[in-house]
Design a protein around this motif. Structure first.
Motif, short mmCIF file in Angstrom:
data_model
loop_
_atom_site.label_atom_id
_atom_site.label_comp_id
_atom_site.label_asym_id
_atom_site.label_seq_id
_atom_site.Cartn_x
_atom_site.Cartn_y
_atom_site.Cartn_z
N SER A 85 -3.90 4.89 9.47
CA SER A 85 -3.92 4.29 8.49
C SER A 85 -2.81 4.96 7.04
O SER A 85 -2.47 5.52 6.69
CB SER A 85 -4.76 3.61 8.37
OG SER A 85 -5.17 4.09 7.29
N GLY A 86 -2.23 3.82 6.41
CA GLY A 86 -1.54 4.16 5.07
C GLY A 86 -2.98 4.80 4.39
O GLY A 86 -2.33 5.94 3.45
N ALA A 87 -3.86 4.29 4.34
CA ALA A 87 -4.26 4.79 3.71
C ALA A 87 -5.25 6.46 3.88
O ALA A 87 -5.53 7.47 3.17
CB ALA A 87 -6.27 4.41 3.27
N ILE A 88 -5.09 6.49 5.03
CA ILE A 88 -4.90 8.45 5.67
C ILE A 88 -3.85 8.89 5.38
O ILE A 88 -4.05 10.07 4.99
CB ILE A 88 -5.92 8.01 7.83
CG1 ILE A 88 -6.63 7.27 7.49
CG2 ILE A 88 -5.73 9.16 8.06
CD1 ILE A 88 -6.74 7.14 8.74
N VAL A 89 -2.85 8.00 5.14
CA VAL A 89 -1.48 9.47 5.39
C VAL A 89 -1.80 9.12 3.90
O VAL A 89 -1.27 10.44 3.66
CB VAL A 89 -0.82 8.19 5.89
CG1 VAL A 89 1.29 9.14 4.50
CG2 VAL A 89 -0.35 8.46 6.91
N HIS A 100 -1.54 1.19 11.57
CA HIS A 100 -0.85 0.31 10.61
C HIS A 100 0.69 0.48 10.46
O HIS A 100 0.68 1.36 9.03
CB HIS A 100 -1.51 0.35 10.11
CG HIS A 100 -3.23 0.02 10.35
ND1 HIS A 100 -3.34 -1.41 10.77
CD2 HIS A 100 -4.33 0.34 11.06
CE1 HIS A 100 -4.74 -1.35 11.46
NE2 HIS A 100 -4.95 0.17 11.34
N VAL A 101 1.63 0.40 10.74
CA VAL A 101 2.84 0.30 10.47
C VAL A 101 3.13 -0.18 8.50
O VAL A 101 4.15 1.12 8.30
CB VAL A 101 3.67 0.34 11.16
CG1 VAL A 101 5.32 0.61 10.65
CG2 VAL A 101 3.59 1.63 12.58
N LYS A 102 3.06 -1.33 9.17
CA LYS A 102 3.38 -1.44 7.48
C LYS A 102 2.44 -0.69 6.56
O LYS A 102 3.13 -0.78 5.14
CB LYS A 102 2.97 -2.91 7.61
CG LYS A 102 3.63 -4.51 6.68
CD LYS A 102 3.76 -5.37 6.82
CE LYS A 102 4.19 -6.46 5.99
NZ LYS A 102 4.52 -7.52 5.90
N GLU A 103 0.74 -0.92 6.11
CA GLU A 103 0.30 -0.19 5.45
C GLU A 103 1.46 1.47 4.82
O GLU A 103 1.02 2.09 3.99
CB GLU A 103 -0.57 0.37 5.73
CG GLU A 103 -1.83 -1.31 6.14
CD GLU A 103 -3.15 -0.85 6.33
OE1 GLU A 103 -3.48 0.65 6.21
OE2 GLU A 103 -3.79 -1.26 6.74
N ILE A 104 1.22 2.64 6.47
CA ILE A 104 2.34 3.17 6.36
C ILE A 104 3.40 3.52 5.16
O ILE A 104 3.40 3.97 5.21
CB ILE A 104 2.14 3.92 7.44
CG1 ILE A 104 0.42 3.90 8.28
CG2 ILE A 104 2.91 5.48 7.36
CD1 ILE A 104 0.23 4.59 9.53
N ALA A 105 4.55 2.42 5.87
CA ALA A 105 5.42 2.19 5.37
C ALA A 105 5.30 1.99 3.91
O ALA A 105 6.28 2.89 3.09
CB ALA A 105 6.28 0.96 5.77
N GLN A 106 4.32 1.03 3.10
CA GLN A 106 4.37 1.06 1.78
C GLN A 106 3.78 2.37 1.44
O GLN A 106 4.13 2.83 0.04
CB GLN A 106 3.20 0.03 1.47
CG GLN A 106 3.27 -1.26 1.55
CD GLN A 106 2.55 -1.98 2.24
OE1 GLN A 106 1.40 -1.72 1.26
NE2 GLN A 106 2.62 -3.58 2.42
#
Length: 609
Positions: A323-327, A352-358
């Motif tokens: 997820s984006g939060a983990i990254v 969760h590519v969209k979250e990670i991309a943000q």
């Protein structure tokens, strides 16, 4: 020693002052109102500091008195010498500690360094050599038994250790090759018992690819002026692939470009090298780090090893996705690349590519999406109505992707496509040599000469299938995978599917691994001709459904799985050997480098005639 003891004592005295500072900070944080003017803040701080000022001043003078008392009777030059010696010694010790820490960090941390030291102890070395010898002999014995069984069926192979003195006629060579192929797993259209491995669905499709290969067997795209047709086919394969993933003239990301490679690993290596160099030249990242989930493909660890990138390996969330939060929690100023999977090889789940991309776009780092498995399935699955999250270049922030044409693109083995958001990033994949005496040289990737025949098979497959063909194939894949998931849920109460796969890769684990070892189930299935992929962390197996499978095949797999579960429940020791002991050891031994030594032993045997 006397001087060092005194320095330690002085340091402890300073720690007393530091403790008062911590106490004061705590009071300030808890007592200061949230809404005060600047002058009110200053007055409040002064008021709070006043009780401490006398204490701090007292401690300072007390420390000074102790220093003066200690050095009383010393000549000035003696004090200077002592201070210089202590300073030099401290500097050398700190330098050594820093070097030691860097070595430990490069070796994988303190735990890995301790394990490495333990493995060098003579008794441990002797034990490991003994166990590796036993593994080697076991593997060689297994090979000998296989050769004996093959010989009983008329498959006899003379082992060659050197080049024959005399040549062999073409007919004899072909006859020998047919004889050796007789010992391989037999594949029947629609009834393959292999997980993945074979992605071509019909004999007619294979025949088309074989003809395309023969037509361009001697071609080499390195010489584009000699084989312009191959150059054109390569460019068209790249463009067609990009058009499926948010690129192309009609896509939201029209600048998407790429190159063809020999497979998913080379595509990944190429993207990692290009991203590393791009971040070095544009952002000044000199000590690059890569954030990747434990579910990412093994090729990313290989890229880190090849290109001196520090892997920052993170756990996935409860849904088994990155997820984006983990990254975000693991980003540093040295982060150059973040890897997301669409889907991940182990469980068939899309991160969760969209979250990670943000997160990556805000931080200004590269984001690579690994779609080696999903590139030729997920776009068509979405078109068929399946719920597929955004994962491609339509997501702002995705800078590169890897897509295998030799998997669900149904081309012959040895082709893949690596895509970039623009030419600015892709240029760092190229290697241009200007000072070579052989002339000016540029290569788009790792290889110089490449087989144009394989490019031709990728082009032929994509043209032959067309959008409608890929839609039909994807429909069959998804229906087959969903039938298997339903069967596990309804017919195998002791097993469960991991997560909610978006694709046709389905991972299954035992609900109680201690009572029902999933690796032993896998070994029982292997005896029945099935070839599933064993997974770890958590222990599981997966099956990747391809065009070589049909819904009817699922019934046979579920039936054999049910019988394997029943046999194991009735007798947990009904099977020995196989992969269960090795994976059982791998799941409990904390020293991963030791496990790697056994893998090296295995690979050595595989490369022995």
């Amino acid at each position: 020693l006397k001087h060092a003891t005194f320095i330690l004592f002085v340091s402890c005295e300073r720690m007393v002052l530091l403790e008062y500072a911590f106490q004061l900070s705590g009071r300030l944080l808890t007592m200061l109102p949230s809404a005060l003017t600047e002058s009110e803040h200053v007055d409040t701080v002064r008021e709070l500091l006043e009780p401490y000022s006398e204490l701090v001043e007292f401690q300072f003078y007390k420390l000074a008195d102790r220093c003066n008392a200690y050095f009383q009777g010393f000549l000035p030059w003696e004090v200077a010498v002592v201070v210089c010696m202590i300073s030099i010694t401290t500097f050398l010790v700190l330098t050594w500690l820093r070097h030691l820490w860097l070595v430990i960090a490069e070796d994988g941390g303190l735990k890995a360094s301790v394990f490495a030291a333990v493995r060098k102890l003579p008794p441990v070395v002797a034990y490991l050599n003994k166990e590796k010898y036993k593994l080697r002999e076991s593997l060689l014995s297994s090979r000998a038994q296989h050769a004996t069984r093959s010989a009983q069926h008329g498959v006899v192979a003379n082992i060659l250790h050197s080049l024959p003195i005399q040549g062999t006629s073409a007919s004899d060579v072909i006859s020998t090759m047919y004889n050796r192929a007789g010992g391989d797993v037999k594949l029947v259209d629609g009834r393959s018992k292999l997980s993945g491995a074979v992605y071509i669905g019909s004999a007619d499709h294979r025949k088309l690819l074989d003809e395309a290969y023969c037509m361009f067997a001697i071609s080499n795209p390195l010489h584009a002026d000699v084989w312009p047709s191959v150059r054109q086919m390569e460019a068209e394969v790249i463009a067609m692939t990009a058009s499926l993933l948010g690129g192309g003239v009609n896509g939201p990301a029209k600048e998407v470009c790429g190159a063809m490679t020999s497979g998913g690993t080379e595509s990944i290596l190429s993207a990692m090298k290009a991203s590393r160099d791009y971040m070095k030249h544009t952002r000044g990242v000199r000590k690059p780090e890569m954030i990747l989930a434990r579910s990412a493909h093994a090729a990313y660890w290989k890229a880190c090893e090849y290109f001196k990138i520090k892997p920052v390996v993170v756990d996935v969330g409860p849904d088994l996705r990155l997820s984006g939060a983990i990254v975000k929690r693991h980003l540093t100023r040295n982060t150059a690349i973040v890897v997301a999977s669409a889907p991940g090889f182990p469980h068939g789940l899309v991160d969760h590519v969209k979250e990670i991309a943000q997160v990556t776009q805000r931080a200004g780092v590269c984001l690579h999406v690994d779609a080696c498995l999903g590139g030729f399935v997920l776009p068509f699955a979405r078109e068929l109505g399946y719920k597929i999250p955004a994962f491609d270049f339509s997501v702002k922030g995705v800078t590169s992707m890897s897509v295998d044409t030799h998997k669900f693109g149904m081309a012959h083995k040895g082709t893949s496509v690596v895509l970039y958001a623009n030419r600015d990033i892709r240029q760092y994949q190229f290697t241009g040599i200007t000072d070579w005496t052989g002339g000016l040289y540029i290569s788009p990737g790792m290889a110089g000469s490449r087989p144009g025949a394989l490019i031709a098979t990728a082009w032929a497959s994509m043209i032959h299938m067309g959008r409608e063909g890929f839609l039909a194939a994807t429909r069959n894949l998804m229906e087959t995978a969903h039938r298997f998931q339903e069967g596990v849920a309804s017919q195998l109460p002791d097993l469960e599917v991991l997560g909610e796969p978006e694709m046709c890769v389905v991972a299954v684990r035992s609900k109680n691994h201690k009572a029902l070892n999933i690796y032993k189930i896998n070994d029982l299935l292997t005896k029945r001709g099935w070839h599933l992929n064993a997974l770890q962390s958590p222990p599981a197996v997966h099956f990747c459904f391809t065009a070589a499978h049909t819904p009817k095949l699922v019934e046979g797999l579920l039936h054999d799985m049910a019988e394997a579960v029943t046999a194991l429940k009735n007798n947990p020791n009904c099977i020995s050997g196989g992969s269960a002991p090795m994976y059982g050891m791998a799941n409990v031994v904390p020293d991963r480098a030791m496990i790697a030594e056994f893998l090296v032993c295995y690979q050595d045997v595989m490369l022995q005639p």
